[in-house]
Design a protein around this motif. Structure first.
Motif, mmCIF file in Angstrom:
data_model
loop_
_atom_site.group_PDB
_atom_site.id
_atom_site.type_symbol
_atom_site.label_atom_id
_atom_site.label_comp_id
_atom_site.label_asym_id
_atom_site.label_seq_id
_atom_site.Cartn_x
_atom_site.Cartn_y
_atom_site.Cartn_z
ATOM 1 N N LYS A 322 50.137 25.187 21.275
ATOM 2 C CA LYS A 322 50.793 25.845 19.945
ATOM 3 C C LYS A 322 50.659 25.629 18.831
ATOM 4 O O LYS A 322 50.540 24.497 18.023
ATOM 5 C CB LYS A 322 52.845 25.750 20.520
ATOM 6 C CG LYS A 322 52.858 26.321 21.949
ATOM 7 C CD LYS A 322 53.685 25.479 22.835
ATOM 8 C CE LYS A 322 55.708 25.689 21.420
ATOM 9 N NZ LYS A 322 56.358 25.294 22.507
ATOM 10 N N PRO A 323 51.358 26.971 17.826
ATOM 11 C CA PRO A 323 51.171 26.485 16.506
ATOM 12 C C PRO A 323 52.400 25.865 16.074
ATOM 13 O O PRO A 323 53.394 26.191 16.757
ATOM 14 C CB PRO A 323 50.918 27.803 15.674
ATOM 15 C CG PRO A 323 51.514 28.723 17.075
ATOM 16 C CD PRO A 323 51.260 28.580 18.082
ATOM 17 N N VAL A 324 52.130 25.141 14.441
ATOM 18 C CA VAL A 324 53.313 24.871 14.312
ATOM 19 C C VAL A 324 53.797 25.778 12.697
ATOM 20 O O VAL A 324 52.322 25.390 11.900
ATOM 21 C CB VAL A 324 53.313 23.254 13.463
ATOM 22 C CG1 VAL A 324 54.873 22.812 13.155
ATOM 23 C CG2 VAL A 324 52.843 22.320 15.304
ATOM 24 N N VAL A 325 54.824 26.005 12.440
ATOM 25 C CA VAL A 325 54.819 26.394 11.090
ATOM 26 C C VAL A 325 55.058 26.212 10.068
ATOM 27 O O VAL A 325 56.136 24.957 10.240
ATOM 28 C CB VAL A 325 55.796 27.491 10.934
ATOM 29 C CG1 VAL A 325 56.383 28.409 9.587
ATOM 30 C CG2 VAL A 325 56.462 28.546 12.432
ATOM 31 N N PRO A 326 54.482 25.745 9.020
ATOM 32 C CA PRO A 326 54.357 24.499 7.957
ATOM 33 C C PRO A 326 55.721 24.107 6.872
ATOM 34 O O PRO A 326 56.017 25.723 6.841
ATOM 35 C CB PRO A 326 53.104 24.692 7.222
ATOM 36 C CG PRO A 326 52.807 26.287 7.526
ATOM 37 C CD PRO A 326 53.285 26.601 8.799
ATOM 38 N N LEU A 327 55.743 23.939 6.399
ATOM 39 C CA LEU A 327 57.296 23.922 6.116
ATOM 40 C C LEU A 327 56.232 23.636 3.735
ATOM 41 O O LEU A 327 55.849 23.143 3.921
ATOM 42 C CB LEU A 327 58.282 22.756 5.735
ATOM 43 C CG LEU A 327 59.470 22.414 5.362
ATOM 44 C CD1 LEU A 327 60.270 23.083 5.635
ATOM 45 C CD2 LEU A 327 59.593 20.923 5.470
ATOM 46 N N ASN A 328 57.476 24.488 3.289
ATOM 47 C CA ASN A 328 56.926 24.467 1.715
ATOM 48 C C ASN A 328 58.621 24.169 0.547
ATOM 49 O O ASN A 328 59.149 24.498 1.031
ATOM 50 C CB ASN A 328 56.607 25.603 1.037
ATOM 51 C CG ASN A 328 54.696 25.749 2.087
ATOM 52 O OD1 ASN A 328 54.257 24.967 2.070
ATOM 53 N ND2 ASN A 328 54.897 27.444 1.763
#
Length: 802
Positions: A322-328
């Motif tokens: 599953k992908p992980v949504v990155p954080l900015n």
């Protein structure tokens, strides 16, 4: 300073520590993992981070770095330090293997100072005499046994021992055979050992038949184990030799231990080096597993991260594919405190823990998973208030525990502090909880601390809007689907989407209406506005992605067109060259035929007048052949269409001079005319056009439709009209295959590398017929489905070869 004491457990660093231990090869490496501590020593952190980065480079390079025999040798060294003590054979062997690994590591770094300066510097403090390893290896073999030739005396003793053991065995085997044949022993028995001496099994009732010493008996008492008198002396000799062997082994071990003793201090440093290497290797392996990097590290309070991910969440999702949504996220002097709002289960707590864990990791000397361009700052203090800290022993409720943390925060924070608070202000009456939270936030901002907080309180969102140093952030939410997007957007507050979620769940409209009235018109409007903004933002992002995709496709199409145009120009030059060569050859052949005809006339004695006429006709043929190929072609093509003549006006039917292309004048502007040829519009100079009758126009267009093969070929026009994409959806099979044939002909003419045929999915019949038909073409190299995002099995990609 860290707060609270169990900070590591709350942010998940205890799990990171466990994962690091799993990567270690030795207890020494695990010991250093246990010693990992948060620090604000910038120089030390730079050194630790650079060491880990260098080791990741070693692992990625594919070089064979020592990865075995990382044995702890502290106990051996402590024992060797004592006068009169000696190391056992097993202890010496572990020391030997450890020394081999240490020297292998030192040799690896010896000539790599430029590549791995920090690791090379780490190895430079280890100073060991390789002669020590040779001395140990001289007495301990590769199997970990004491060598027979460790001393001349030991070699002589072991030879004598082997000879006596062989003599005893032969004698006993002879006695046992006699005992079995006499019935004193059972069939199938064999020699055995009791009390360290070779004996034979004898039936108890015959034990007096054989002279000797009984050492033992079986559990049932039916068998005794007897040492015959004939081997008693031999076994005594064997026992004496074994005692001599032990004494000699002790003497050898004492001697080799005394040689190790002067090197104990140097060996301690070497053992520490080996443990550090194992520890750094474990950090590097963990960094590669989580795609961690060494970001730009600055000696100031700063958080500027792009595409940051929570390492534990990344590993978990990686196992589940599953992908992980990155954080900015950005925190700096003008934007020190981030107030994150949004719906429950939208990712607020994950964002908070990501910031806490990554900052803690980097200040423990670990690489972190962030994207290119990220910058990491340094904080002296890290305070968190995450989770429920209620205590029965201290009679603290959840809210009281939060207030206790807030008391500590307000007293201890400063400019060098990073604080993180989850569900700020909850646990008591919202009106008072929100007011207290607002006051605390103002105090933390006044002290210029850095921080991230999560909240649902509207007054905190409004405070962030009007207060310098504080900024709103929202966890994005798909308002249409009512699903979280797990994306942090800084600059605007988020909506809780409480009414929308309640409506989706199915609460009665009357209940929702009453809730709106109780909340108040102003608050409802604000929530609706935030929801609408989120929806518009989602639509804008989707359109922006679509535009970016189309722009990329356009750029690709332009590039393909330019490549195709270049190819066509080269092909055109090649064809003209070949045409000229062919024309020259035809002219030569025509001349030869002419001369042959004249010769034939002379030989047949034809009349002079006939000969003259024949020569004149042949001369005309010769002059015609001398025309340039393109001029002759133009004459042939244009001669079939009759020109009416006269001024050309809008609506007139025309043809282009020198071509058989016909069309209609749409508009005249000065010396230019806009004409329509089929479905193609183009601008042409008026002096290039000739007026024709409607009859000629109908005749020409009819000929083109019914006999396309008879039409003159205009390479420029065909090139302009040619498209590598064909759509045959809705066509009958025969019609579709005919169109595909035309496409293949044009593709072969212009050397197109690839074709795209859109036939739709349906039942797959048209797709199957087209692909079967294409197999008959030699220029078709392969066929495949289009990418799933661009049509999948509804489109066939045809690759051509020439």
């Amino acid at each position: 300073m860290l707060y609270p004491r169990n900070l590591e457990n709350k942010i998940g660093f205890d799990q990171v520590r466990s994962l690091l231990k799993e990567e270690c090869l030795s207890v020494m490496g695990q010991y250093y993992v246990e010693k990992l501590r948060f620090t604000d020593d910038f120089s030390l952190l730079q050194k630790l981070l650079e060491q880990t980065r260098e080791f990741t480079a070693i692992l990625q390079s594919g070089d064979e770095f020592p990865s075995s025999n990382f044995f702890p040798i502290d106990k051996q060294l402590e024992k060797a330090r004592l006068e009169g003590a000696f190391l056992s054979v097993e202890e010496l062997n572990n020391l030997r293997l450890s020394l081999q690994t240490i020297f292998a590591c030192l040799d690896y770094f010896s000539d790599k100072e430029e590549e791995y300066p920090q690791l090379q510097q780490l190895s430079s403090v280890v100073v060991l005499d390789k002669g020590l390893l040779k001395q140990i290896s001289r007495v301990i073999d590769d199997r970990g046994h004491l060598r027979d030739d460790a001393s001349p005396a030991l070699q002589q003793i072991r030879r004598a021992l082997i000879a006596e053991q062989s003599r005893a065995r032969k004698t006993l085997e002879s006695i046992l055979r006699q005992s079995v044949s006499s019935g004193f022993s059972e069939e199938g028995v064999s020699l055995t050992i009791r009390g360290g001496r070779l004996v034979i099994p004898v039936l108890a009732e015959y034990k007096r038949k054989i002279k000797g010493f009984i050492h033992d008996e079986s559990a049932t008492g039916q068998t005794v184990f007897l040492e015959p008198a004939e081997v008693l002396e031999i076994n005594n000799n064997i026992r004496e030799l074994e005692y001599e062997e032990k004494r000699e082994i002790v003497r050898i071990l004492l001697a080799i231990t005394s040689q190790v003793r002067p090197h104990v201090q140097a060996l301690r440093k070497a053992a520490n080096f080996l443990g550090l290497v194992d520890f750094i290797r474990a950090k590097a392996r963990f960094a590669l597993k989580i795609d961690a990097v060494y970001p730009q590290f600055e000696k100031r309070e700063l958080v500027e991260w792009y595409k940051a991910v929570h390492p534990l969440l990344y590993l978990s999702h990686k196992q589940q594919q599953k992908p992980v949504v990155p954080l900015n996220i950005h925190l700096h002097q003008d934007q020190r405190i981030l107030v994150i709002s949004g719906p429950n289960a939208g990712g607020k707590s994950v964002a908070l823990k990501t910031v806490a864990l990554l900052q803690y990791m980097v200040q423990c000397g670990l690489l972190i998973p962030v994207g290119d361009g990220s910058r990491v700052g340094l904080f002296k203090n890290l305070f968190i208030d995450i989770g429920d800290e209620q205590s029965l022993e201290n009679d603290l409720s959840t809210y009281s525990s939060h207030l206790t943390s807030m008391k500590f925060f307000t007293q201890m924070v400063d400019k060098k502090t990073l604080f993180l608070i989850d569900e700020f202000g909850t646990g008591t009456e919202p009106q008072f909880g929100g007011a207290i939270a607002e006051s605390i936030l103002e105090e933390l901002n006044r002290q210029q601390a850095f921080g991230v907080i999560n909240t649902h309180y509207g007054n905190l969102k409004q405070l962030a809007e009007r207060t310098p140093g504080i900024v709103n952030g929202a966890m994005r939410f798909d308002a249409a689907q009512l699903e979280p997007m797990y994306q942090l957007e800084i600059g605007k507050p988020g909506s809780s989407f409480a009414l929308e979620i309640a409506r989706k769940i199915g609460l009665p409209k009357s209940v929702l209406q009453q809730a709106k009235e109780k909340v108040g018109v102003k608050q409802v409007k604000m929530e609706l506005l935030l929801a609408e903004l989120e929806k518009e933002k989602k639509e804008f992002d989707d359109k922006n992605k679509e535009l970016s995709k189309k722009e990329k496709e356009l750029q690709q199409a332009v590039q393909e067109y330019q490549e195709l145009r270049s190819f066509i120009e080269n092909k055109k030059a090649q064809l003209l060259k070949e045409a000229k060569q062919e024309a020259s050859q035809l002219l030569s052949e025509a001349n030869q035929r002419i001369e042959a005809t004249i010769r034939q006339i002379k030989e047949n004695s034809a009349e002079k007048e006939s000969t003259r006429q024949a020569r004149q006709g042949l001369q005309e043929l010769k002059e015609k052949v001398k025309l340039k190929p393109e001029e002759a072609k133009a004459q042939e093509k244009t001669s079939s269409i009759k020109v009416v003549g006269g001024a050309i006006e809008e609506g007139d039917l025309i043809r282009i001079k020198g071509q058989q292309t016909v069309g209609e004048v749409m508009e005249i502007k000065g010396k230019d005319a806009e004409i329509r040829i089929g479905s193609l519009k183009s601008k042409v100079k008026l002096n290039r056009l000739e007026k024709i009758s409607r009859k000629e126009y109908r005749q020409e267009t009819a000929d083109v439709e019914s006999k396309p093969a008879m039409r003159g070929i205009n390479l420029n026009q065909r090139m302009a009209d040619f498209s590598s994409q064909l759509d045959v959806r809705g066509k009958r099979a025969e019609e579709a295959l005919s169109i595909v044939d035309n496409l293949l002909d044009n593709a072969a003419m212009f050397g197109a590398p690839e074709l795209r045929i859109v036939h739709g999915k349906g039942d797959g019949i048209l797709r199957q017929m087209i692909r079967e038909h294409l197999k008959g073409y030699g220029i078709v190299a392969s066929m495949k489905d289009e990418h799933a995002d661009r049509g999948g099995p509804g489109v066939t990609i045809v690759e051509l070869q020439y």
